[in-house]
Design a protein around this motif. Structure first.
Motif, PDB file in Angstrom:
ATOM      1  N   THR A 273      13.118  31.120 109.627  1.00  0.00           N
ATOM      2  CA  THR A 273      13.136  31.500 110.957  1.00  0.00           C
ATOM      3  C   THR A 273      12.452  32.821 111.202  1.00  0.00           C
ATOM      4  O   THR A 273      11.716  33.249 111.889  1.00  0.00           O
ATOM      5  CB  THR A 273      14.153  31.104 111.773  1.00  0.00           C
ATOM      6  N   SER A 274      13.397  33.789 110.456  1.00  0.00           N
ATOM      7  CA  SER A 274      13.101  35.097 110.647  1.00  0.00           C
ATOM      8  C   SER A 274      11.704  35.465 110.277  1.00  0.00           C
ATOM      9  O   SER A 274      11.102  36.422 110.714  1.00  0.00           O
ATOM     10  CB  SER A 274      14.206  35.941 109.955  1.00  0.00           C
ATOM     11  N   PHE A 279       9.923  39.177 111.191  1.00  0.00           N
ATOM     12  CA  PHE A 279      11.045  40.424 110.822  1.00  0.00           C
ATOM     13  C   PHE A 279      10.683  40.715 109.216  1.00  0.00           C
ATOM     14  O   PHE A 279       9.786  40.143 108.473  1.00  0.00           O
ATOM     15  CB  PHE A 279      12.357  39.892 110.413  1.00  0.00           C
ATOM     16  N   THR A 284      14.611  40.614 104.844  1.00  0.00           N
ATOM     17  CA  THR A 284      15.196  39.271 105.208  1.00  0.00           C
ATOM     18  C   THR A 284      15.601  38.546 104.159  1.00  0.00           C
ATOM     19  O   THR A 284      16.890  37.961 104.158  1.00  0.00           O
ATOM     20  CB  THR A 284      14.183  38.457 105.892  1.00  0.00           C
ATOM     21  N   SER A 288      19.465  37.512 103.302  1.00  0.00           N
ATOM     22  CA  SER A 288      19.969  36.176 103.484  1.00  0.00           C
ATOM     23  C   SER A 288      20.665  35.968 102.052  1.00  0.00           C
ATOM     24  O   SER A 288      21.656  35.249 101.872  1.00  0.00           O
ATOM     25  CB  SER A 288      18.848  35.147 103.372  1.00  0.00           C
TER      26      SER A 288
END
Length: 457
Positions: A273-274, A279, A284, A288
């Motif tokens: 989603t990021s 982003f 990211t 994560s």
């Protein structure tokens, strides 16, 4: 004279890198791809084609960070049974071998777009071999479906394969724009590839049970195993993508493990989603990965060790070697010759550019091709418009990726499938260069051509 000498020395260093990248076990220098990459980089510095400072500057840390983060996430997804579930999905309510071809193409394509083509090929090859044995069918069409569709599907996102990481980093195209731009081409490519596999291997996918028994018998002679031992529960479990340690198996089904697995999937969905939200992809992925380490709540050393640092080192050496070769002026001179015939505003220009990229991707590999030609192709397109520049990058991503299907050595994913199948302890199968080429040539030409008409920008 000095420039000619530097050009010659730079070419020698690049040829050393190329020879060991394509033939890692040369009789006179069997040091492997990674060592060959470092040797090429060191020669560029020693020959003074590139300075030490320029060598360090040529290493793209954002790409290395994204690779590291993605590999860490894949390690935790494997522990959380994600790839085991993917394998089960392939088998669920299957209607036979032809249906399985479509399933493998779609699952491997989509999976590669999200978790890289190499990861999907590594985790699913043994399971594909098991499925082919269960259905009394030669593994060849299934293995080709896995490798070719993994390459095609990986073109859809910046995280699907290494060359897309490079393109995303240099072009600054967002994850969402990259996905939307190549989605129609990728989906059509997967469907067309499935149909081509059915056309090529229709008869072998329709083997009557008598001929199927012969295939099993052939397997007994080769493996020293019988059909019952291959298809009993324990063997099936061994053929599934392995994802759990003994300790984790002992607690499987407990609420703690269910909660942990849910947390892993939530983090991965948040990561994707990021990406879509725009982003920074490198940070990211790293964030994560660290989030997964934290929720695991244990020493992560054993999982960090599973990251392929050999691949990261290979990329470092390749960045330096390619930058040095680019500084010799040879790639620029080559592009000056090709550019007048490679304008992406015409059908003929796109065709010429595609042929050049396909050939170079199979000669020097797709990542060096993108590093050498990417900025030059984009600069020529940018002179027309910003939209054409974006289109040029997407064309390069599509063609350089699908080009990997042309030959067995055209993509790392192909080699992973080949080596995994050949070394399988239960279902060994040798995928030859000729077998791959027979399907690879028409598939690459047709899929590439159709996809080029569907790229959006």
């Amino acid at each position: 004279m000095e420039s000619v000498l530097l050009m010659s020395l730079g070419t020698v260093a690049f040829l050393v890198f190329w020879l060991l990248a394509v033939f890692p076990a040369l009789p006179f220098l069997p040091i492997g791809r990674t060592s060959g990459s470092l040797l090429g980089a060191v020669l560029m510095v020693v020959f003074q084609v590139i300075s030490p400072t320029e060598a360090y500057d040529s290493i793209d840390l954002s790409i290395l960070g994204l690779l590291f983060g993605t590999m860490m996430v894949s390690v935790y997804l494997e522990r959380a049974d994600m790839f085991k579930y993917v394998g089960i999905l392939l088998q669920w309510k299957s209607l036979g071998p032809k249906d399985m071809i479509f399933r493998i193409c779609i699952v491997s394509g989509i999976g590669s777009a999200l978790f890289t083509n190499d990861t999907i090929c590594f985790t699913l090859t043994n399971f594909i071999l098991k499925l082919s044995r269960e259905q009394n069918i030669s593994p060849l069409p299934f293995l080709l479906a896995l490798a070719s569709s993994a390459n095609i599907g990986s073109s859809m996102t910046p995280i699907g394969n290494p060359q897309n990481l490079v393109i995303s980093s240099e072009s600054k195209i967002s994850f969402a724009d990259f996905l939307l731009g190549l989605l129609p081409a990728t989906i059509s490519g997967l469907v067309v590839n499935s149909l081509l596999l059915l056309c090529f291997y229709w008869r072998s996918l329709s083997v009557p049970s008598e001929r199927g028994d012969a295939i099993i018998e052939e397997g007994i002679n080769r493996d020293g195993l019988d059909e019952r031992s291959l298809l009993n529960g324990s063997e099936e479990e061994q053929a599934l993508p392995v994802s759990e340690t003994t300790e984790e198996n002992s607690t499987k089904g407990s609420w703690q493990r269910v909660l942990w697995k849910t947390g892993v999937y939530v983090v991965v969905v948040g990561m994707l989603t990021s990406y879509l939200a725009g982003f920074n992809m490198s940070w990211t992925a790293i964030t994560s990965a660290l989030a997964l380490v934290v929720i695991d709540f244990k020493d992560a050393a054993q999982y960090i060790e599973k990251v392929s640092y050999i691949l990261l080192v290979f990329f470092c050496g390749m960045f330096i070697t390619v930058q040095g070769f680019d500084d010799t002026g040879i790639p620029g001179a080559f592009w000056d010759l090709v550019e007048p015939y490679s304008q992406i505003t015409t059908v003929g220009g796109v065709a010429v550019l595609s042929v050049v990229v396909v050939i170079l991707s199979n000669l020097v590999s797709n990542v060096p091709t993108v590093l050498l030609l990417g900025s030059k192709v984009a600069a020529a397109a940018a002179a027309i418009s910003a939209a054409e520049e974006k289109r040029a990058w997407l064309i390069l991503a599509w063609v350089s990726t699908v080009a990997g299907n042309l030959t067995l050595v055209g993509s790392a994913a192909n080699l992973i499938v080949c080596e995994q199948a050949g070394r399988s302890p239960r279902f060994p199968y040798t995928l030859s260069f000729a077998q791959h080429l027979v399907f690879g040539i028409p598939s690459t030409i047709i899929v590439t051509a159709i996809g080029l008409t569907l790229i959006r920008w």
